[in-house]
Design an enzyme around this catalytic site. Structure first.
Site, PDB file in Angstrom:
ATOM      1  CB  THR A   1      -5.581   2.929   5.069  1.00 46.19           C
ATOM      2  OG1 THR A   1      -5.158   1.623   4.651  1.00 46.19           O
ATOM      3  CG2 THR A   1      -5.677   3.845   3.864  1.00 46.19           C
TER       4      THR A   1
ATOM      5  CD  GLU B   1      -2.535   1.495   2.569  1.00 45.83           C
ATOM      6  OE1 GLU B   1      -2.764   2.660   2.924  1.00 45.83           O
ATOM      7  OE2 GLU B   1      -2.876   0.494   3.246  1.00 45.83           O
TER       8      GLU B   1
ATOM      9  CG  ASN C   1      -5.212  -5.288   9.321  1.00 46.50           C
ATOM     10  OD1 ASN C   1      -5.889  -5.941  10.110  1.00 46.50           O
ATOM     11  ND2 ASN C   1      -5.053  -5.666   8.066  1.00 46.50           N
TER      12      ASN C   1
END
Length: 282
Positions: free
Chosen positions: A166, A128, A224
């Protein structure tokens, strides 16, 4: 008997669901052409293995995708030039980039067109991040901690744009904002941390305060998921990160009265269900 409390947010997020639905739809409709994904569509080995059995081919670079083939862009997105190259070569591109990641890409592009230099809070090796950096034409600096940010030589005569991967820690991001404010720099701050990420982390912290031990389920390459482990450990609760049930520390857990269970955004429900069943029957 052990009590297991499962986080409501454990498992697939919206972006992962959308990406996999696009790939599933393509597999269902496709009759002849080969289907590629450019890198892992999500960061979960068990999901990738399932797609491999269905004939989906993982390409490590764009030149491994032949003309007229289908390629699904991963949920994490790809650098701008990679997508442009694929389309130019006549590859059939299905963009499964998470909407939150796509929004971050476009926000960075819009806010760096006036010569602002991007300061990105993220992991160097994460796909990402590589995509996000490609949307900043005026230069970039990447940092993964407040210490790394402080080591960047910032020029007071230049303008900056602060953004984040993010799935990053919102608390560290807020500290980064305060640091830049203390330097008196001309910078804009972008809100690119996903609300679902913040919600998962907040729930994991709250849950960890109510239990004696935490289990976090998810791929080891999942940013994450690793972040969930970090926030739980920072909160002071013992925690183990597992990909599959075989990795559970059952000997350690047999004397625990209350166990918290959560999972990363790319972890299938069936894996979480299976681990919950084992924990409840220790």
């Amino acid at each position: 008997m052990v009590e297991v409390i499962r986080a409501e947010t454990a498992g697939f997020c919206m972006g992962v669901d959308l990406a996999l639905n696009k790939l599933d739809s393509l597999i269902e409709k496709n009759e002849h052409g080969k289907i590629y994904i450019l890198g892992p569509i999500i960061h979960n080995p068990q999901v990738l293995e399932d797609y491999e059995k269905q004939g989906v081919i993982t390409a490590e670079s764009p030149d491994q995708v032949p003309e007229n083939a289908y390629v699904v862009i991963r949920a994490h997105g790809v650098p701008q030039n990679v997508e442009e190259e694929l389309r130019t070569r006549g590859v059939c591109v299905i963009d499964a980039t998470c909407p939150k990641v796509k929004k971050a890409q476009l926000l960075i592009k819009k806010n760096t067109e006036d010569d602002r230099i991007l300061l990105l809070y993220g992991e160097d090796s994460h796909p990402e991040v590589k995509g996000l950096l490609s949307y900043a034409p005026s230069g970039t600096h990447l940092f993964d901690s407040i210490e790394e940010l402080k080591n960047i030589k910032l020029d007071p005569s230049k303008k900056y744009c602060l953004a984040a991967q993010t799935t990053q820690d919102r608390n560290v991001y807020e500290v980064s904002i305060k640091y830049l404010e203390s330097k008196g720099l001309d910078f804009v701050t972008l809100n690119t941390i996903c609300d679902a990420t913040r919600q998962r982390q907040d729930e994991a912290i709250t849950l960890s305060s109510e239990v004696d031990y935490m289990i976090v389920v998810g791929g080891r390459i999942s940013g994450n998921t690793r972040r969930l482990v970090q926030v739980v450990e920072t909160a002071g609760t013992k925690c183990t990160h597992v990909e599959v049930a075989d990795e559970l520390p059952l000997e350690t857990l047999k004397d625990i009265k209350k166990i918290g269970l959560t999972a990363g955004a790319s972890t299938p429900k069936r894996l979480v269900d299976g681990i919950q069943h084992i924990l409840e029957n220790i």
